[in-house]
Design a protein around this motif. Structure first.
Motif, PDB file in Angstrom:
ATOM      1  N   LEU A   6      18.952  35.501  41.408  1.00  0.00           N
ATOM      2  CA  LEU A   6      18.249  34.565  42.283  1.00  0.00           C
ATOM      3  C   LEU A   6      16.955  35.239  42.714  1.00  0.00           C
ATOM      4  N   ILE A   7      16.067  34.483  43.350  1.00  0.00           N
ATOM      5  CA  ILE A   7      14.846  35.059  43.900  1.00  0.00           C
ATOM      6  C   ILE A   7      14.603  34.425  45.259  1.00  0.00           C
ATOM      7  N   THR A   8      14.114  35.221  46.209  1.00  0.00           N
ATOM      8  CA  THR A   8      13.804  34.694  47.532  1.00  0.00           C
ATOM      9  C   THR A   8      12.475  33.937  47.478  1.00  0.00           C
ATOM     10  N   ALA A   9      12.273  33.070  48.468  1.00  0.00           N
ATOM     11  CA  ALA A   9      11.031  32.296  48.542  1.00  0.00           C
ATOM     12  C   ALA A   9       9.818  33.219  48.657  1.00  0.00           C
ATOM     13  N   ALA A  10       9.932  34.296  49.427  1.00  0.00           N
ATOM     14  CA  ALA A  10       8.804  35.224  49.576  1.00  0.00           C
ATOM     15  C   ALA A  10       8.478  35.908  48.253  1.00  0.00           C
ATOM     16  N   ALA A  11       9.497  36.316  47.520  1.00  0.00           N
ATOM     17  CA  ALA A  11       9.271  36.958  46.223  1.00  0.00           C
ATOM     18  C   ALA A  11       8.707  35.942  45.226  1.00  0.00           C
ATOM     19  N   ALA A  12       9.184  34.702  45.288  1.00  0.00           N
ATOM     20  CA  ALA A  12       8.667  33.653  44.396  1.00  0.00           C
ATOM     21  C   ALA A  12       7.191  33.376  44.682  1.00  0.00           C
ATOM     22  N   ALA A  13       6.795  33.411  45.960  1.00  0.00           N
ATOM     23  CA  ALA A  13       5.388  33.188  46.307  1.00  0.00           C
ATOM     24  C   ALA A  13       4.502  34.282  45.711  1.00  0.00           C
ATOM     25  N   LEU A  14       4.936  35.537  45.824  1.00  0.00           N
ATOM     26  CA  LEU A  14       4.175  36.637  45.219  1.00  0.00           C
ATOM     27  C   LEU A  14       4.155  36.491  43.702  1.00  0.00           C
ATOM     28  N   LEU A  15       5.266  36.109  43.122  1.00  0.00           N
ATOM     29  CA  LEU A  15       5.345  35.924  41.676  1.00  0.00           C
ATOM     30  C   LEU A  15       4.383  34.829  41.211  1.00  0.00           C
ATOM     31  N   ASN A  16       4.259  33.752  41.981  1.00  0.00           N
ATOM     32  CA  ASN A  16       3.292  32.703  41.650  1.00  0.00           C
ATOM     33  C   ASN A  16       1.867  33.247  41.646  1.00  0.00           C
ATOM     34  N   GLN A  17       1.529  34.075  42.635  1.00  0.00           N
ATOM     35  CA  GLN A  17       0.187  34.689  42.692  1.00  0.00           C
ATOM     36  C   GLN A  17      -0.051  35.563  41.463  1.00  0.00           C
ATOM     37  N   LEU A  18       0.951  36.343  41.099  1.00  0.00           N
ATOM     38  CA  LEU A  18       0.818  37.227  39.938  1.00  0.00           C
ATOM     39  C   LEU A  18       0.651  36.413  38.655  1.00  0.00           C
ATOM     40  N   GLN A  19       1.346  35.289  38.549  1.00  0.00           N
ATOM     41  CA  GLN A  19       1.212  34.436  37.370  1.00  0.00           C
ATOM     42  C   GLN A  19      -0.180  33.801  37.295  1.00  0.00           C
ATOM     43  N   MET A  40      11.186  45.439  37.597  1.00  0.00           N
ATOM     44  CA  MET A  40       9.805  45.685  37.185  1.00  0.00           C
ATOM     45  C   MET A  40       9.216  44.399  36.619  1.00  0.00           C
ATOM     46  N   CYS A  41       8.040  44.006  37.126  1.00  0.00           N
ATOM     47  CA  CYS A  41       7.371  42.779  36.715  1.00  0.00           C
ATOM     48  C   CYS A  41       6.238  43.129  35.752  1.00  0.00           C
ATOM     49  N   TYR A  42       6.259  42.501  34.582  1.00  0.00           N
ATOM     50  CA  TYR A  42       5.270  42.767  33.537  1.00  0.00           C
ATOM     51  C   TYR A  42       4.686  41.449  33.030  1.00  0.00           C
ATOM     52  N   PRO A  43       3.475  41.491  32.476  1.00  0.00           N
ATOM     53  CA  PRO A  43       3.018  40.310  31.739  1.00  0.00           C
ATOM     54  C   PRO A  43       4.036  40.029  30.623  1.00  0.00           C
ATOM     55  N   ASP A  44       4.371  38.769  30.426  1.00  0.00           N
ATOM     56  CA  ASP A  44       5.375  38.420  29.426  1.00  0.00           C
ATOM     57  C   ASP A  44       4.976  38.973  28.067  1.00  0.00           C
ATOM     58  N   GLY A  45       5.886  39.687  27.440  1.00  0.00           N
ATOM     59  CA  GLY A  45       5.647  40.261  26.126  1.00  0.00           C
ATOM     60  C   GLY A  45       5.161  41.702  26.149  1.00  0.00           C
ATOM     61  N   GLU A  46       4.735  42.225  27.312  1.00  0.00           N
ATOM     62  CA  GLU A  46       4.266  43.615  27.368  1.00  0.00           C
ATOM     63  C   GLU A  46       5.401  44.617  27.416  1.00  0.00           C
ATOM     64  N   LEU A  97       3.572  44.844  38.145  1.00  0.00           N
ATOM     65  CA  LEU A  97       2.345  44.114  38.481  1.00  0.00           C
ATOM     66  C   LEU A  97       2.054  44.019  39.977  1.00  0.00           C
ATOM     67  N   GLU A  98       3.071  44.085  40.827  1.00  0.00           N
ATOM     68  CA  GLU A  98       2.824  43.936  42.254  1.00  0.00           C
ATOM     69  C   GLU A  98       2.345  45.224  42.919  1.00  0.00           C
ATOM     70  N   ALA A  99       2.317  46.334  42.190  1.00  0.00           N
ATOM     71  CA  ALA A  99       1.964  47.635  42.762  1.00  0.00           C
ATOM     72  C   ALA A  99       0.668  47.614  43.579  1.00  0.00           C
ATOM     73  N   PRO A 100      -0.419  46.989  43.118  1.00  0.00           N
ATOM     74  CA  PRO A 100      -1.655  47.007  43.909  1.00  0.00           C
ATOM     75  C   PRO A 100      -1.666  46.034  45.098  1.00  0.00           C
ATOM     76  N   GLU A 101      -0.639  45.215  45.239  1.00  0.00           N
ATOM     77  CA  GLU A 101      -0.633  44.161  46.252  1.00  0.00           C
ATOM     78  C   GLU A 101      -0.153  44.613  47.628  1.00  0.00           C
ATOM     79  N   GLY A 102       0.308  45.859  47.753  1.00  0.00           N
ATOM     80  CA  GLY A 102       0.854  46.313  49.031  1.00  0.00           C
ATOM     81  C   GLY A 102       2.252  45.777  49.294  1.00  0.00           C
ATOM     82  N   MET A 103       2.880  45.244  48.267  1.00  0.00           N
ATOM     83  CA  MET A 103       4.250  44.721  48.339  1.00  0.00           C
ATOM     84  C   MET A 103       5.025  45.309  47.173  1.00  0.00           C
ATOM     85  N   ARG A 104       6.358  45.279  47.298  1.00  0.00           N
ATOM     86  CA  ARG A 104       7.167  45.724  46.169  1.00  0.00           C
ATOM     87  C   ARG A 104       8.396  44.846  46.034  1.00  0.00           C
TER      88      ARG A 104
END
Length: 172
Positions: A6-19, A40-46, A97-104
Motif C-alpha cells: 500500500l502507499i500513504t497519501a503523503a507518499a503518493a503526493a510525493l510520488l506524483n511530483q516525482l512522476q 528505492m524509487c527509480y525512473p521506470d526501467g533504470e 529519486l526523492e533524495a534531493p527533496e528533503g524527504m525519504r
C-alpha cells in the motif's frame, strides 16, 4: 483481495511530483547494505528487474501506476508482511529519486493474518520473468490516508507511540 503493498497519501503526493519531473517511476524494496532496507524509487526501467524478483503490486498512483518489486530471496523472508510505503522528512537513499527533496520513502509493515496468507498463497505471484512475458496484476494497490489506517499499533505499545500518537512500525 488483500494487497501486498500500500502507499500513504503523503507518499503518493510525493510520488506524483516525482512522476511529473521524471516520467514513469518504479520502486524496488532494497534488501539492505548502503541504503538500509528502504523502498528505492527509480525512473521506470533504470533498475533492471531480475527474473526471480517478485512484483508486490502496482500502486494506484499516476496514469500507469507504480510497480513495486522485491528480490525473490527477500520476498521469502517478508512474504508474510504487508508493506506500507510512507514518507518522512529526511535525506532519502543516495540513488532514490526523492533524495534531493528533503524527504525519504520508508517501508512500514503489518503481518498478514492466517486468512490473508491463505488468500495470497492461492493468488500466486508475478516474477520478473512472468512480467517480461506480459503477466500483470488484476488491479492496483490502494492509497491509504495514513500508515496507521493499514497498520494500527495498539495504544500504549512501548517505544512506538510518540507526539503524533500511534505509528505503524518502521521496517527501514
Amino acid at each position: 483481495m488483500v494487497a501486498r503493498v500500500l502507499i500513504t497519501a503523503a507518499a503518493a503526493a510525493l510520488l506524483n511530483q516525482l512522476q511529473e519531473r521524471h516520467g514513469p517511476v518504479m520502486f524496488h524494496q532494497s534488501g539492505g547494505c548502503c541504503d538500509g532496507s528502504s523502498p528505492m524509487c527509480y525512473p521506470d526501467g533504470e533498475f533492471i528487474v531480475g527474473d526471480r524478483d517478485v512484483l508486490l503490486g502496482v500502486l494506484d498512483v499516476g496514469p500507469d501506476g507504480v510497480p513495486v518489486w522485491i528480490s525473490g530471496p527477500q520476498f521469502e523472508a517478508w512474504k508474510h508482511t504487508q508493506l506500507i510505503i510512507d514518507v518522512v522528512p529526511g535525506r532519502g537513499g543516495g540513488f532514490s529519486l526523492e533524495a534531493p527533496e528533503g524527504m525519504r520513502f520508508l517501508s512500514r509493515g503489518r503481518v498478514f493474518t492466517e486468512a490473508e496468507n491463505a488468500q495470497l498463497h492461492t493468488a500466486g505471484l508475478i516474477t520478473g520473468a512472468d512480467y517480461a512475458r506480459g503477466a500483470r496484476p488484476a488491479g492496483r494497490a490502494p492509497v491509504v490516508a495514513e500508515a496507521a489506517d493499514a497498520c494500527p499499533v495498539p495504544a500504549g505499545a512501548p517505544g512506538i507511540s510518540g507526539a503524533g500518537g500511534p505509528r505503524a512500525p518502521v521496517i527501514s
